[in-house]
Design a protein around this motif. Structure first.
Motif, short mmCIF file in Angstrom:
data_model
loop_
_atom_site.label_atom_id
_atom_site.label_comp_id
_atom_site.label_asym_id
_atom_site.label_seq_id
_atom_site.Cartn_x
_atom_site.Cartn_y
_atom_site.Cartn_z
N MET A 1 4.49 72.70 73.10
CA MET A 1 5.84 73.21 73.01
C MET A 1 6.69 72.25 72.21
O MET A 1 6.72 71.06 72.48
N GLU A 2 7.39 72.73 71.21
CA GLU A 2 8.17 71.87 70.36
C GLU A 2 9.63 71.87 70.79
O GLU A 2 10.15 72.83 71.35
N GLY A 3 10.32 70.76 70.53
CA GLY A 3 11.75 70.73 70.73
C GLY A 3 12.21 70.16 72.05
O GLY A 3 13.40 70.10 72.32
N THR A 4 11.30 69.75 72.93
CA THR A 4 11.71 69.19 74.20
C THR A 4 11.13 67.80 74.36
O THR A 4 10.08 67.48 73.83
N ALA A 5 11.81 66.97 75.12
CA ALA A 5 11.33 65.61 75.39
C ALA A 5 11.56 65.32 76.86
O ALA A 5 12.64 65.56 77.39
N PRO A 6 10.53 64.84 77.58
CA PRO A 6 10.67 64.60 79.01
C PRO A 6 11.78 63.60 79.32
O PRO A 6 11.96 62.61 78.62
N HIS A 7 12.53 63.87 80.38
CA HIS A 7 13.54 62.94 80.86
C HIS A 7 12.94 62.11 81.99
O HIS A 7 12.20 62.61 82.82
N ALA A 8 13.25 60.85 82.04
CA ALA A 8 12.74 59.99 83.10
C ALA A 8 13.38 60.39 84.42
O ALA A 8 14.53 60.81 84.47
N TRP B 1 10.08 81.68 83.94
CA TRP B 1 10.43 81.79 82.52
C TRP B 1 9.24 81.39 81.65
O TRP B 1 8.97 82.01 80.63
N SER B 2 8.50 80.38 82.06
CA SER B 2 7.31 79.96 81.31
C SER B 2 6.27 81.08 81.28
O SER B 2 5.61 81.30 80.26
N ASP B 3 6.15 81.79 82.39
CA ASP B 3 5.25 82.95 82.47
C ASP B 3 5.69 84.03 81.49
O ASP B 3 4.89 84.56 80.72
N ASP B 4 6.98 84.36 81.51
CA ASP B 4 7.52 85.36 80.59
C ASP B 4 7.27 84.97 79.13
O ASP B 4 6.85 85.78 78.31
N VAL B 5 7.57 83.71 78.83
CA VAL B 5 7.40 83.23 77.45
C VAL B 5 5.94 83.30 77.04
O VAL B 5 5.59 83.83 75.98
N ALA B 6 5.05 82.78 77.90
CA ALA B 6 3.63 82.73 77.54
C ALA B 6 3.06 84.12 77.32
O ALA B 6 2.41 84.38 76.30
N TYR B 7 3.29 85.03 78.27
CA TYR B 7 2.62 86.32 78.10
C TYR B 7 3.28 87.19 77.05
O TYR B 7 2.61 87.96 76.36
N SER B 8 4.59 87.09 76.85
CA SER B 8 5.23 87.91 75.82
C SER B 8 4.75 87.48 74.42
O SER B 8 4.43 88.32 73.57
N VAL B 9 4.69 86.18 74.20
CA VAL B 9 4.27 85.66 72.90
C VAL B 9 2.77 85.87 72.68
O VAL B 9 2.33 86.33 71.62
N THR C 1 3.32 81.60 66.94
CA THR C 1 3.22 81.50 68.40
C THR C 1 3.87 80.21 68.90
O THR C 1 4.65 80.22 69.85
N SER C 2 3.54 79.10 68.24
CA SER C 2 4.12 77.82 68.62
C SER C 2 5.63 77.81 68.43
O SER C 2 6.38 77.31 69.28
N GLN C 3 6.09 78.37 67.31
CA GLN C 3 7.53 78.41 67.03
C GLN C 3 8.27 79.23 68.07
O GLN C 3 9.35 78.86 68.54
N LEU C 4 7.71 80.37 68.46
CA LEU C 4 8.36 81.23 69.45
C LEU C 4 8.46 80.54 70.80
O LEU C 4 9.51 80.60 71.46
N ILE C 5 7.39 79.90 71.24
CA ILE C 5 7.41 79.20 72.52
C ILE C 5 8.47 78.11 72.51
O ILE C 5 9.28 77.97 73.44
N GLY C 6 8.49 77.31 71.44
CA GLY C 6 9.49 76.27 71.31
C GLY C 6 10.90 76.84 71.29
O GLY C 6 11.82 76.30 71.91
N HIS C 7 11.08 77.95 70.59
CA HIS C 7 12.38 78.61 70.47
C HIS C 7 12.90 79.04 71.84
O HIS C 7 14.05 78.77 72.21
N PHE C 8 12.05 79.69 72.62
CA PHE C 8 12.48 80.20 73.92
C PHE C 8 12.73 79.07 74.92
O PHE C 8 13.68 79.11 75.70
N CYS C 9 11.87 78.06 74.92
CA CYS C 9 12.03 76.96 75.86
C CYS C 9 13.23 76.08 75.52
O CYS C 9 13.97 75.65 76.41
N LEU C 10 13.43 75.84 74.25
CA LEU C 10 14.58 75.03 73.84
C LEU C 10 15.89 75.74 74.17
O LEU C 10 16.87 75.11 74.56
#
Length: 437
Positions: A1-8, A225-233, A308-317
């Motif tokens: 997933m692109e566009g996110t970075a874990p927070h401590a 939301w991760s489920d929705d994103v994964a299966y829709s894409v 596929t990668s772009q869409l997942i990153g888009h929705f999660c971001l």
């Protein structure tokens, strides 16, 4: 997933003692692991998760499409693994424990029966007299009762009884998408969605101890939301790859109206303006990375994978940015926040679901297959009910023999059917319904 970075985050501060408590107290065999790392390991090593490899997601693996065999279509298992990857990174970016969110994502479909939602509907009819069937309620039952891992002595009978994987309270709560019993949906009493059967209420009430009534915890919202994103894409990706979807049709007005009609009421509220969905689809089609003119070539496959990668990153971001805008930068866990998904992102996701629904699930061949699957489930249930304990696995045979009444006996039959893969259901059906001369 692109566009996110874990927070401590501080694990101990983010989750209290009650969150990591287990129904049956047990020592940790390997000190140094967190409680949620143990949860994740238990789900990953479970037989129920492995069985998802034999349960269809949307496109059946190994089926002929456009004169070619497609063995790469997703199953329930690969969908769950991909959902877990999306959820782990999105959850970490929002300050959740990543192992906790991954556990919820891995286990969210474990209760699904053979033949997916079609099998779920057929089993619900079979189980009407014992409280119905719902895949999410079955997941809780599987995690807390059916999947053999931990046993405790019953105070009533002094016999060993299963407590399933004995996951933490937070893990079971995070895997509970609908935290209410049948008929208790907070806004729609007629909704078929619920998360617990009546005879599983003791462990459900323990999981939800001191939780706000019918409120979904934050980690479960991230999982959903991760489920929705994964299966829709991924359903779009599988549909294109299998040749069921011509991307050029998404520009044709009559076809677009069909897509919006599928979406409204099923994937978005019934009062949604079709123009909003049209704008959502146009936003996707205008992206540079959208897989226009997909023809199955290696280059086209590469572009599709990038899309596929772009869409997942888009929705999660979109969800991460909107949620952080409301709640700030600290860890967001349990009941401290609500996941914020922008309306535009929800509409875009809904349009993708509707496209897959219209061109993959509504194909005439699929409806014929679904009709046959419903017959298999109904006849299998009838045969098992009439001949039980014959046909039951040893685990379910023992439960059937000790069932208190007909209602409990039927639930055991339903549990047996729900545990089967697609192929196992057909095999058992053929064996039990064989006509002998």
């Amino acid at each position: 997933m692109e566009g996110t970075a874990p927070h401590a985050y501080d694990h101990e501060a983010a989750y209290d003692k009650a969150a990591v408590e287990r129904w049956a107290t047990e020592p940790d065999k390997r000190p140094g692991r967190t409680a949620f790392q143990r949860d994740r390991a238990r789900v990953l090593h479970s037989s129920a998760l492995r069985r998802l490899a034999g349960k269809t997601q949307v496109v059946t693996p190994g089926t002929r499409s456009n004169e070619a065999w497609d063995a790469s279509a997703r199953t329930r298992l690969t969908h769950s693994l991909e959902c877990a990857q999306v959820g782990r990174e999105l959850g970490a970016a929002l300050g959740c424990d990543p192992d906790l969110v991954e556990t919820a994502c891995l286990s969210h479909d474990m209760g699904h029966p053979p033949f997916g939602h079609n099998g779920e509907q057929a089993l619900n009819e079979v189980a009407e007299s014992c409280g119905g069937f719902e895949g999410n309620a079955q997941s809780l039952r599987l995690l807390t009762r059916i999947e053999p891992k931990r046993f405790v002595r019953s105070e009533q009978t002094d016999e060993l009884v299963s407590v399933g994987l004995n996951l933490t309270r937070a893990a079971l709560d995070a895997a509970t998408k609908y935290p209410w019993p049948r008929g208790a949906h907070p806004t729609d009493p007629d909704s078929p969605k619920f998360g617990v059967y009546e005879d599983d209420r003791p462990v459900f009430d323990w999981v939800r101890k001191e939780a706000p009534s019918r409120r979904i915890c934050f980690e479960a919202q991230v999982m959903d939301w991760s489920d929705d994103v994964a299966y829709s894409v991924h359903d779009i990706e599988d549909g294109l790859h299998a040749g069921h979807l011509d991307p050029n049709l998404l520009h044709a007005e009559p076809e677009r109206q069909d897509i919006f009609a599928v979406a409204i009421g099923r994937y978005v509220p019934a009062d949604t303006d079709p123009e909003e969905l049209s704008e959502a689809l146009d936003r996707l089609l205008e992206q540079e990375w959208w897989p226009h003119g997909y023809d199955g070539s290696a280059i086209a496959q590469g572009r599709l994978k990038d899309a596929t990668s772009q869409l997942i990153g888009h929705f999660c971001l979109a969800a991460e940015t909107a949620t952080r805008l409301r709640y700030g930068t600290g860890p967001l866990t349990r009941y401290a926040a609500e996941l914020v998904v922008p309306r535009q992102a929800r509409h875009e996701c809904a349009v993708l679901k509707a496209v897959a629904d219209r061109y993959v699930m509504q194909r005439p061949a699929q409806e014929r297959l679904r009709a046959d699957q419903r017959i298999v489930v109904a006849e299998l249930a009838e045969a098992l009910t009439a001949r039980a304990p014959e046909g039951l696995d040893p685990q379910f045979r023992a439960l059937y023999d000790t069932a208190a009444d007909d209602r409990a006996a039927l639930r055991v039959v339903v549990d047996q059917i729900a545990s089967l893969t697609d192929a196992a259901a057909r095999s058992l059906h053929a064996r039990l319904t064989a006509r002998h001369p």
